[in-house]
Design a protein around this motif. Structure first.
Motif, mmCIF file in Angstrom:
data_model
loop_
_atom_site.group_PDB
_atom_site.id
_atom_site.type_symbol
_atom_site.label_atom_id
_atom_site.label_comp_id
_atom_site.label_asym_id
_atom_site.label_seq_id
_atom_site.Cartn_x
_atom_site.Cartn_y
_atom_site.Cartn_z
ATOM 1 N N ARG A 191 -40.176 -10.857 -8.517
ATOM 2 C CA ARG A 191 -39.439 -10.259 -9.635
ATOM 3 C C ARG A 191 -40.347 -10.056 -10.843
ATOM 4 O O ARG A 191 -40.277 -9.027 -11.525
ATOM 5 C CB ARG A 191 -38.241 -11.132 -10.000
ATOM 6 C CG ARG A 191 -37.100 -11.058 -8.984
ATOM 7 C CD ARG A 191 -35.857 -11.762 -9.492
ATOM 8 N NE ARG A 191 -36.042 -13.197 -9.610
ATOM 9 C CZ ARG A 191 -35.843 -14.061 -8.619
ATOM 10 N NH1 ARG A 191 -35.465 -13.609 -7.415
ATOM 11 N NH2 ARG A 191 -36.019 -15.360 -8.811
ATOM 12 N N ALA A 192 -41.224 -11.028 -11.105
ATOM 13 C CA ALA A 192 -42.126 -10.914 -12.248
ATOM 14 C C ALA A 192 -43.077 -9.736 -12.092
ATOM 15 O O ALA A 192 -43.323 -8.984 -13.048
ATOM 16 C CB ALA A 192 -42.904 -12.215 -12.424
ATOM 17 N N ILE A 193 -43.618 -9.565 -10.899
ATOM 18 C CA ILE A 193 -44.540 -8.452 -10.654
ATOM 19 C C ILE A 193 -43.815 -7.121 -10.760
ATOM 20 O O ILE A 193 -44.324 -6.155 -11.349
ATOM 21 C CB ILE A 193 -45.211 -8.615 -9.285
ATOM 22 C CG1 ILE A 193 -46.184 -9.794 -9.317
ATOM 23 C CG2 ILE A 193 -45.935 -7.333 -8.867
ATOM 24 C CD1 ILE A 193 -46.805 -10.135 -7.992
ATOM 25 N N MET A 194 -42.595 -7.066 -10.218
ATOM 26 C CA MET A 194 -41.828 -5.821 -10.296
ATOM 27 C C MET A 194 -41.485 -5.475 -11.745
ATOM 28 O O MET A 194 -41.318 -4.302 -12.082
ATOM 29 C CB MET A 194 -40.554 -5.949 -9.453
ATOM 30 C CG MET A 194 -40.809 -6.005 -7.943
ATOM 31 S SD MET A 194 -39.307 -6.291 -6.985
ATOM 32 C CE MET A 194 -38.406 -4.774 -7.320
ATOM 33 N N GLU A 195 -41.396 -6.507 -12.585
ATOM 34 C CA GLU A 195 -41.115 -6.271 -14.010
ATOM 35 C C GLU A 195 -42.385 -6.005 -14.818
ATOM 36 O O GLU A 195 -42.322 -5.837 -16.033
ATOM 37 C CB GLU A 195 -40.361 -7.470 -14.578
ATOM 38 C CG GLU A 195 -38.948 -7.588 -14.021
ATOM 39 C CD GLU A 195 -38.294 -8.909 -14.374
ATOM 40 O OE1 GLU A 195 -38.942 -9.726 -15.085
ATOM 41 O OE2 GLU A 195 -37.141 -9.145 -13.947
ATOM 42 N N GLY A 196 -43.548 -5.975 -14.129
ATOM 43 C CA GLY A 196 -44.775 -5.568 -14.790
ATOM 44 C C GLY A 196 -45.773 -6.661 -15.107
ATOM 45 O O GLY A 196 -46.784 -6.389 -15.770
ATOM 46 N N MET A 197 -45.535 -7.892 -14.667
ATOM 47 C CA MET A 197 -46.490 -8.957 -14.962
ATOM 48 C C MET A 197 -47.835 -8.648 -14.308
ATOM 49 O O MET A 197 -47.898 -8.217 -13.154
ATOM 50 C CB MET A 197 -45.962 -10.315 -14.474
ATOM 51 C CG MET A 197 -46.929 -11.474 -14.769
ATOM 52 S SD MET A 197 -46.299 -13.093 -14.246
ATOM 53 C CE MET A 197 -45.109 -13.411 -15.564
ATOM 54 N N ASP A 198 -48.923 -8.901 -15.021
ATOM 55 C CA ASP A 198 -50.270 -8.710 -14.502
ATOM 56 C C ASP A 198 -50.492 -9.616 -13.286
ATOM 57 O O ASP A 198 -50.092 -10.794 -13.310
ATOM 58 C CB ASP A 198 -51.294 -9.048 -15.582
ATOM 59 C CG ASP A 198 -52.711 -8.967 -15.073
ATOM 60 O OD1 ASP A 198 -53.217 -7.840 -14.908
ATOM 61 O OD2 ASP A 198 -53.304 -10.043 -14.813
ATOM 62 N N PRO A 199 -51.105 -9.102 -12.187
ATOM 63 C CA PRO A 199 -51.289 -9.912 -10.975
ATOM 64 C C PRO A 199 -52.055 -11.215 -11.213
ATOM 65 O O PRO A 199 -51.693 -12.259 -10.661
ATOM 66 C CB PRO A 199 -52.057 -8.976 -10.042
ATOM 67 C CG PRO A 199 -51.670 -7.612 -10.483
ATOM 68 C CD PRO A 199 -51.504 -7.704 -11.964
ATOM 69 N N LEU A 202 -51.808 -17.149 -11.718
ATOM 70 C CA LEU A 202 -52.022 -18.377 -12.491
ATOM 71 C C LEU A 202 -50.715 -19.086 -12.808
ATOM 72 O O LEU A 202 -50.669 -20.320 -12.900
ATOM 73 C CB LEU A 202 -52.774 -18.037 -13.779
ATOM 74 C CG LEU A 202 -54.237 -17.594 -13.580
ATOM 75 C CD1 LEU A 202 -54.829 -17.111 -14.900
ATOM 76 C CD2 LEU A 202 -55.065 -18.725 -12.996
ATOM 77 N N LYS A 203 -49.623 -18.330 -12.942
ATOM 78 C CA LYS A 203 -48.337 -18.943 -13.247
ATOM 79 C C LYS A 203 -47.676 -19.533 -12.004
ATOM 80 O O LYS A 203 -47.142 -20.651 -12.042
ATOM 81 C CB LYS A 203 -47.394 -17.911 -13.880
ATOM 82 C CG LYS A 203 -46.007 -18.480 -14.181
ATOM 83 C CD LYS A 203 -45.116 -17.482 -14.912
ATOM 84 C CE LYS A 203 -43.748 -18.110 -15.195
ATOM 85 N NZ LYS A 203 -42.854 -17.189 -15.946
ATOM 86 N N PHE A 204 -47.728 -18.785 -10.889
ATOM 87 C CA PHE A 204 -46.970 -19.193 -9.703
ATOM 88 C C PHE A 204 -47.822 -19.809 -8.606
ATOM 89 O O PHE A 204 -47.291 -20.447 -7.699
ATOM 90 C CB PHE A 204 -46.218 -17.982 -9.133
ATOM 91 C CG PHE A 204 -45.171 -17.412 -10.057
ATOM 92 C CD1 PHE A 204 -43.944 -18.032 -10.211
ATOM 93 C CD2 PHE A 204 -45.421 -16.262 -10.775
ATOM 94 C CE1 PHE A 204 -42.983 -17.514 -11.047
ATOM 95 C CE2 PHE A 204 -44.458 -15.714 -11.626
ATOM 96 C CZ PHE A 204 -43.242 -16.362 -11.768
ATOM 97 N N GLY A 205 -49.144 -19.589 -8.657
ATOM 98 C CA GLY A 205 -50.027 -20.183 -7.648
ATOM 99 C C GLY A 205 -49.866 -19.578 -6.273
ATOM 100 O O GLY A 205 -50.136 -20.238 -5.260
#
Length: 215
Positions: free
Chosen positions: A197-205, A210-213
């Protein structure tokens, strides 16, 4: 144990592999040549093993009787895993699949071949195999053990272990850690859902890793 089988069926093989590898079980994946007859179907559950060998001294009656004994003697509700020690013949066909389905067998995995594939696909019985061939066991093959450890590729499989197979392949879970591995896989899948969900919302890979491991 039905609950564990159903929970495992909701997982996927890649996530289970990752959990096993992190626990030090790095050799639990069957050869990639063993694929789902129907890639849209998965198989999950407790394993029961079958092994056999080529024997061309047996009559038609003897070979078919011995295969019928296999179908009669395997316990219901399991995933059957067969090491036939031959790639020349089919070790699953339509009538056998029907007989196993009546016993609520959850699926069948063989280090070999299958036949009657149109019928098996129509009935929806999960089969994982290497290839298909019309050649059958008559006057060619017999079982030698039920429930004993077998090896497929480099993986030793015991009755009582657990198995998950999907479009990616088949992974074996040692029975000693099955409950813990399923629970950890469920947690990993939850984390991956958050990351997706974070990536689909635009979070940098890189930030997502680093956040989710995960990746």
């Amino acid at each position: 144990m039905t609950d564990l089988a159903d929970r495992l069926a909701a997982c996927y093989a890649s996530a289970v592999h990752d959990v096993l590898r992190a626990r030090g079980y790095g050799n639990q994946v069957l050869p990639p040549s063993i694929r789902a007859l129907d890639p849209t179907r998965r198989v999950a559950g407790e394993v029961y093993t079958i092994s056999g060998h080529v024997d061309q001294t047996l009559s038609r009656h003897e070979t078919l009787l011995r295969w019928a004994q296999v179908l009669s003697r395997v316990p219901g509700g399991k995933v059957l895993v067969c090491q036939p020690n031959t790639k020349a013949i089919a070790l699953m066909g339509e009538l056998s699949a029907q007989a196993l389905r009546v016993k609520h067998t959850r699926g069948y995995v063989v280090d070999g071949h299958c036949r009657d594939t149109d019928f098996i696909l129509e009935m929806g019985f999960p089969v994982f195999c290497e290839a298909n061939t019309p050649a059958d066991i008559v006057e060619r093959w017999t079982y030698d053990a039920l429930g004993d450890p077998i090896t497929i590729g480099t993986v030793t499989i015991r009755s009582g272990d657990w198995l998950l197979g999907d479009r990616d392949g088949v992974v074996i879970i040692p029975h000693e850690v099955a409950e813990e591995v399923v629970a950890e896989t469920e947690a990993v899948m939850g984390t991956e859902g958050e990351m997706r969900r974070a990536i689909m919302e635009g979070m940098d890979p890189e930030r997502a890793y680093l956040k989710f491991g995960k990746f």
